[in-house]
Design an enzyme around this catalytic site. Structure first.
Site, PDB file in Angstrom:
ATOM      1  N   THR A  42       0.867  -1.188   0.000  1.00 55.29           N
ATOM      2  CA  THR A  42       0.000   0.000   0.000  1.00 55.29           C
ATOM      3  C   THR A  42       0.899   1.232   0.000  1.00 55.29           C
ATOM      4  O   THR A  42       1.663   1.440   0.948  1.00 55.29           O
ATOM      5  CB  THR A  42      -0.896  -0.017   1.254  1.00 55.29           C
ATOM      6  OG1 THR A  42      -1.638  -1.244   1.233  1.00 55.29           O
ATOM      7  CG2 THR A  42      -1.854   1.160   1.275  1.00 55.29           C
ATOM      8  N   LEU A  60      -6.739  -8.279   0.627  1.00 57.66           N
ATOM      9  CA  LEU A  60      -7.008  -9.436   1.494  1.00 57.66           C
ATOM     10  C   LEU A  60      -7.179  -9.008   2.948  1.00 57.66           C
ATOM     11  O   LEU A  60      -6.651  -7.980   3.369  1.00 57.66           O
ATOM     12  CB  LEU A  60      -5.893 -10.477   1.377  1.00 57.66           C
ATOM     13  CG  LEU A  60      -4.456 -10.117   1.772  1.00 57.66           C
ATOM     14  CD1 LEU A  60      -4.247 -10.055   3.264  1.00 57.66           C
ATOM     15  CD2 LEU A  60      -3.500 -11.105   1.165  1.00 57.66           C
ATOM     16  N   ASN A 101      -9.638   1.335   2.461  1.00 56.02           N
ATOM     17  CA  ASN A 101      -9.357   1.223   3.893  1.00 56.02           C
ATOM     18  C   ASN A 101      -9.926   2.402   4.674  1.00 56.02           C
ATOM     19  O   ASN A 101     -10.404   2.245   5.798  1.00 56.02           O
ATOM     20  CB  ASN A 101      -7.849   1.108   4.133  1.00 56.02           C
ATOM     21  CG  ASN A 101      -7.387  -0.332   3.986  1.00 56.02           C
ATOM     22  OD1 ASN A 101      -8.199  -1.221   3.723  1.00 56.02           O
ATOM     23  ND2 ASN A 101      -6.104  -0.573   4.139  1.00 56.02           N
ATOM     24  N   ILE A 113     -20.098  -2.479  10.845  1.00 57.15           N
ATOM     25  CA  ILE A 113     -20.678  -1.500  11.771  1.00 57.15           C
ATOM     26  C   ILE A 113     -20.825  -2.134  13.160  1.00 57.15           C
ATOM     27  O   ILE A 113     -21.832  -1.938  13.834  1.00 57.15           O
ATOM     28  CB  ILE A 113     -22.007  -0.893  11.256  1.00 57.15           C
ATOM     29  CG1 ILE A 113     -23.004  -1.987  10.864  1.00 57.15           C
ATOM     30  CG2 ILE A 113     -21.759   0.062  10.103  1.00 57.15           C
ATOM     31  CD1 ILE A 113     -24.435  -1.462  10.663  1.00 57.15           C
ATOM     32  N   CYS A 117      -2.947  -2.164   8.981  1.00 57.93           N
ATOM     33  CA  CYS A 117      -3.378  -1.367   7.822  1.00 57.93           C
ATOM     34  C   CYS A 117      -4.187  -0.119   8.172  1.00 57.93           C
ATOM     35  O   CYS A 117      -3.754   0.990   7.861  1.00 57.93           O
ATOM     36  CB  CYS A 117      -4.169  -2.247   6.867  1.00 57.93           C
ATOM     37  SG  CYS A 117      -3.113  -3.486   6.098  1.00 57.93           S
TER      38      CYS A 117
HETATM   39  N1  LIG Z   1      -1.276  -7.240   6.290  1.00 59.57           N
HETATM   40  C1  LIG Z   1      -2.369  -7.007   5.581  1.00 59.57           C
HETATM   41  O1  LIG Z   1      -3.466  -7.441   5.912  1.00 59.57           O
HETATM   42  C2  LIG Z   1      -2.298  -6.191   4.316  1.00 59.57           C
HETATM   43  C3  LIG Z   1      -3.389  -6.189   3.436  1.00 59.57           C
HETATM   44  C4  LIG Z   1      -3.306  -5.438   2.275  1.00 59.57           C
HETATM   45  C5  LIG Z   1      -2.164  -4.687   2.014  1.00 59.57           C
HETATM   46  N2  LIG Z   1      -1.139  -4.674   2.896  1.00 59.57           N
HETATM   47  C6  LIG Z   1       0.060  -3.899   2.553  1.00 59.57           C
HETATM   48  O2  LIG Z   1       1.031  -4.793   2.020  1.00 59.57           O
HETATM   49  C7  LIG Z   1       2.346  -4.390   2.411  1.00 59.57           C
HETATM   50  C8  LIG Z   1       3.043  -5.516   3.149  1.00 59.57           C
HETATM   51  O3  LIG Z   1       2.338  -5.748   4.356  1.00 59.57           O
HETATM   52  P1  LIG Z   1       2.613  -7.041   5.259  1.00 59.57           P
HETATM   53  O4  LIG Z   1       1.624  -7.002   6.361  1.00 59.57           O
HETATM   54  O5  LIG Z   1       2.713  -8.241   4.378  1.00 59.57           O
HETATM   55  O6  LIG Z   1       4.081  -6.662   5.802  1.00 59.57           O
HETATM   56  P2  LIG Z   1       5.037  -7.503   6.733  1.00 59.57           P
HETATM   57  O7  LIG Z   1       5.724  -6.523   7.583  1.00 59.57           O
HETATM   58  O8  LIG Z   1       4.297  -8.649   7.341  1.00 59.57           O
HETATM   59  O9  LIG Z   1       6.098  -8.145   5.714  1.00 59.57           O
HETATM   60  C9  LIG Z   1       7.010  -7.401   4.963  1.00 59.57           C
HETATM   61  C10 LIG Z   1       8.203  -8.309   4.625  1.00 59.57           C
HETATM   62  O10 LIG Z   1       9.047  -7.629   3.683  1.00 59.57           O
HETATM   63  C11 LIG Z   1      10.393  -8.001   3.986  1.00 59.57           C
HETATM   64  N3  LIG Z   1      11.314  -7.070   3.334  1.00 59.57           N
HETATM   65  C12 LIG Z   1      11.671  -5.810   3.698  1.00 59.57           C
HETATM   66  N4  LIG Z   1      12.538  -5.291   2.815  1.00 59.57           N
HETATM   67  C13 LIG Z   1      12.752  -6.235   1.873  1.00 59.57           C
HETATM   68  C14 LIG Z   1      13.561  -6.303   0.692  1.00 59.57           C
HETATM   69  N5  LIG Z   1      14.323  -5.280   0.313  1.00 59.57           N
HETATM   70  N6  LIG Z   1      13.527  -7.418  -0.054  1.00 59.57           N
HETATM   71  C15 LIG Z   1      12.756  -8.465   0.316  1.00 59.57           C
HETATM   72  N7  LIG Z   1      11.978  -8.472   1.422  1.00 59.57           N
HETATM   73  C16 LIG Z   1      11.984  -7.376   2.181  1.00 59.57           C
HETATM   74  C17 LIG Z   1      10.421  -7.985   5.504  1.00 59.57           C
HETATM   75  O11 LIG Z   1      11.524  -8.698   6.008  1.00 59.57           O
HETATM   76  C18 LIG Z   1       9.073  -8.655   5.828  1.00 59.57           C
HETATM   77  O12 LIG Z   1       9.207 -10.058   5.926  1.00 59.57           O
HETATM   78  C19 LIG Z   1       2.156  -3.111   3.234  1.00 59.57           C
HETATM   79  O13 LIG Z   1       2.276  -2.011   2.385  1.00 59.57           O
HETATM   80  C20 LIG Z   1       0.737  -3.239   3.728  1.00 59.57           C
HETATM   81  O14 LIG Z   1       0.147  -1.992   3.987  1.00 59.57           O
HETATM   82  C21 LIG Z   1      -1.171  -5.433   4.028  1.00 59.57           C
END
Ligand SMILES: NC(=O)c1ccc[n+]([C@@H]2O[C@H](COP(=O)([O-])OP(=O)(O)OC[C@H]3O[C@@H](n4cnc5c(N)ncnc54)[C@H](O)[C@@H]3O)[C@@H](O)[C@H]2O)c1
Length: 446
Positions: free
Chosen positions: A121, A156, A214, A256, A266
């Site tokens: 995001t 998701l 969101n 709600i 998020c």
């Molecule tokens: N968690 C959710 O429910 C959700 C849903 C939709 C969107 N998002 C978005 O998706 C993105 C990821 O969220 P998340 O919850 O999966 O994050 P997270 O923190 O669980 O995982 C991120 C991963 O990226 C790795 N990482 C960091 N730098 C890296 C690099 N240079 N190369 C390879 N790996 C690297 C970290 O070690 C970590 O394992 C965010 O922007 C979040 O806002 C999350």
């Protein structure tokens, strides 16, 4: 198709695994060596229903592999997903350092056409930043290779991530490249057999779509919480009001539920990031500011009730806490309301005896070993000799507990329910002081 996914967190691991499950050849890459070693040994770093089974299957079939080797990662996929974290920076803006680091990694190593797909995001205009970072690296290498940067936000839900990915409501893709559009259509074809869920648009609109989604959901939660607070003061019952408004299809019953505030990785960060995005274009996002403010106040709600009941000096008191994760079916503790509650209890001198079906390991990791936190193996054990019960997460097996047992285990028959799981009349009959959210005159000490 050959796919590389940077980041093996909630989004990256689910994306990579689900793509491998339908037959794509996926390489997941992370900078966290321990995570990658664990994944190679079948140890899944997160709790997500159904995920471990399909990870194991896909690994066995040879369609899913894990690495920390950036050369191998960039060489592998024509499609390169960025699914790394975008945490809140100090001023609330999304911190893009991990996204830009991946862009540079790709630019430094690519040797042919790549589609770089942003699943993280990210603020509006990030695809342009990623493009610039890749182009700069290619320029340093004196290479004129073609690439496209696409926005493909992820919708998701933690706790239902696999189902959401496998059966998406929509697949939003922002691109102005025909070639990228064709490749993404092919990539996602297995998820579109029932009907086409692909929604193509320009990159900036796709980036804003994720924040808008969101922000809308967070707004619904803060809205009902504000109504709950009003209901409480006016002697109305928010659960009846919820039924009354949810019946209108223009409003609906989803999202709600009144409670002790939204958390997770998020909503809090994305609402704050949107406020900052607006500020950067000289717009004051007043509604988003209010959504955030209402939510922060809501997270103190349970503690305020506790102080109302027991007074401000809580030294020597022990509180049973049911539910630690920010929502059921997840072990994610990021911005969880339980943390605000526990930290306030500790500051007031109280002890916590807590149970969560899956988030206790994560809790231990965050708070370490401390005298005023005891994590116990069952919800019943949490009650033993506690002064009151506090419910922070609506796990299914908290919904119909043995109230006699609760009463006999607690020192005082008091329940602070941050998720409105029980009926106030029933609690009154059973002899409890029952505090819930927005349940009007029923919220009082019996
Ligand atoms: N968690 C959710 O429910 C959700 C849903 C939709 C969107 N998002 C978005 O998706 C993105 C990821 O969220 P998340 O919850 O999966 O994050 P997270 O923190 O669980 O995982 C991120 C991963 O990226 C790795 N990482 C960091 N730098 C890296 C690099 N240079 N190369 C390879 N790996 C690297 C970290 O070690 C970590 O394992 C965010 O922007 C979040 O806002 C999350």
């Amino acid at each position: 198709m050959k796919v590389t996914v940077f980041g093996t967190g909630y989004v990256g691991l689910v994306t990579g695994t689900c793509l491998a499950d339908v037959g794509h050849d996926v390489l997941c890459v992370d900078i966290d060596q321990r995570k990658v070693d664990n994944l190679k040994n079948g140890i899944i770093p997160i709790f997500e229903p159904g995920l471990d089974t399909i990870v194991k299957q896909a690994v066995q079939n040879g369609m899913l592999n894990f690495t920390t080797d950036m050369d191998q990662a960039v060489a592998h996929g024509e499609l390169q997903f960025i699914a790394v974290g975008t945490p809140s920076g100090e001023d609330g803006s999304a911190d893009l350092q991990y996204v830009v680091a991946v862009a540079k990694t790709i630019g430094q190593r690519m040797n042919g056409y790549k589609v770089i797909i942003n699943k993280s995001t990210v603020p509006i205009g990030t695809a342009e930043k990623v493009s610039a970072a890749v182009a700069q690296e290619l320029q340093t290498r004196e290479l004129g290779l073609m690439f496209d940067v696409v926005s493909n936000p992820e919708f998701l839900k933690e706790g239902a991530a696999v189902t959401d990915f496998m059966k998406p409501d929509r697949i939003v893709v922002g691109t102005d490249s025909e070639q990228a559009e064709k490749l993404l259509t092919e990539l996602y074809a297995p998820f579109n057999r029932n009907h086409n869920r692909m929604i193509f648009m320009d990159v900036r609109s796709a980036e804003l779509t994720k924040y808008a989604a969101n922000a809308m959901l967070a707004t619904k939660i803060s809205f009902i919480n504000e109504m709950a607070n009003l209901a409480e003061l006016l002697g109305a019952d928010i659960e009846k009001v919820r039924n009354g408004i949810g019946a209108d299809p223009r409003i609906g019953y989803h999202f709600i539920y009144p409670g002790c505030g939204y958390g997770g990785s998020c909503f809090p960060k994305d609402v704050k990031a949107l406020i900052k995005i607006a500020k950067n274009v000289d717009y004051s996002a007043d509604l988003m500011e209010a959504v955030d403010k209402v939510n922060q106040a809501q997270k103190s709600k349970l503690f305020n009730y506790i102080e109302k009941h027991f007074g401000t000096d809580l030294k020597g008191k022990t509180f049973a806490v049911w539910g630690l994760s920010f929502k059921p079916n997840a072990d994610d503790m990021r911005e969880a309301p339980s943390r605000v509650l526990m930290e306030a209890l500790w500051a007031a001198g109280a002890k916590v005896q807590a149970y969560d079906p899956v988030a206790m390991e994560e809790t231990q990791e965050i708070y370490g070993l401390r005298e005023d936190l005891k994590l116990v193996g069952t919800k019943e054990a949490a009650l033993e000799k506690a002064d009151a019960l506090v419910i922070c997460t609506e796990w299914k097996n908290f919904r119909a507990p043995n109230f006699d047992l609760i009463k006999s285990s607690l020192v005082n028959p008091v329940i602070f329910d941050g998720r409105n799981l029980y009926e106030p009349e029933r609690m009154q009959e059973a002899g409890f002081a029952y505090y819930a959210v927005g349940r009007g005159k029923s919220v009082k000490v019996f």
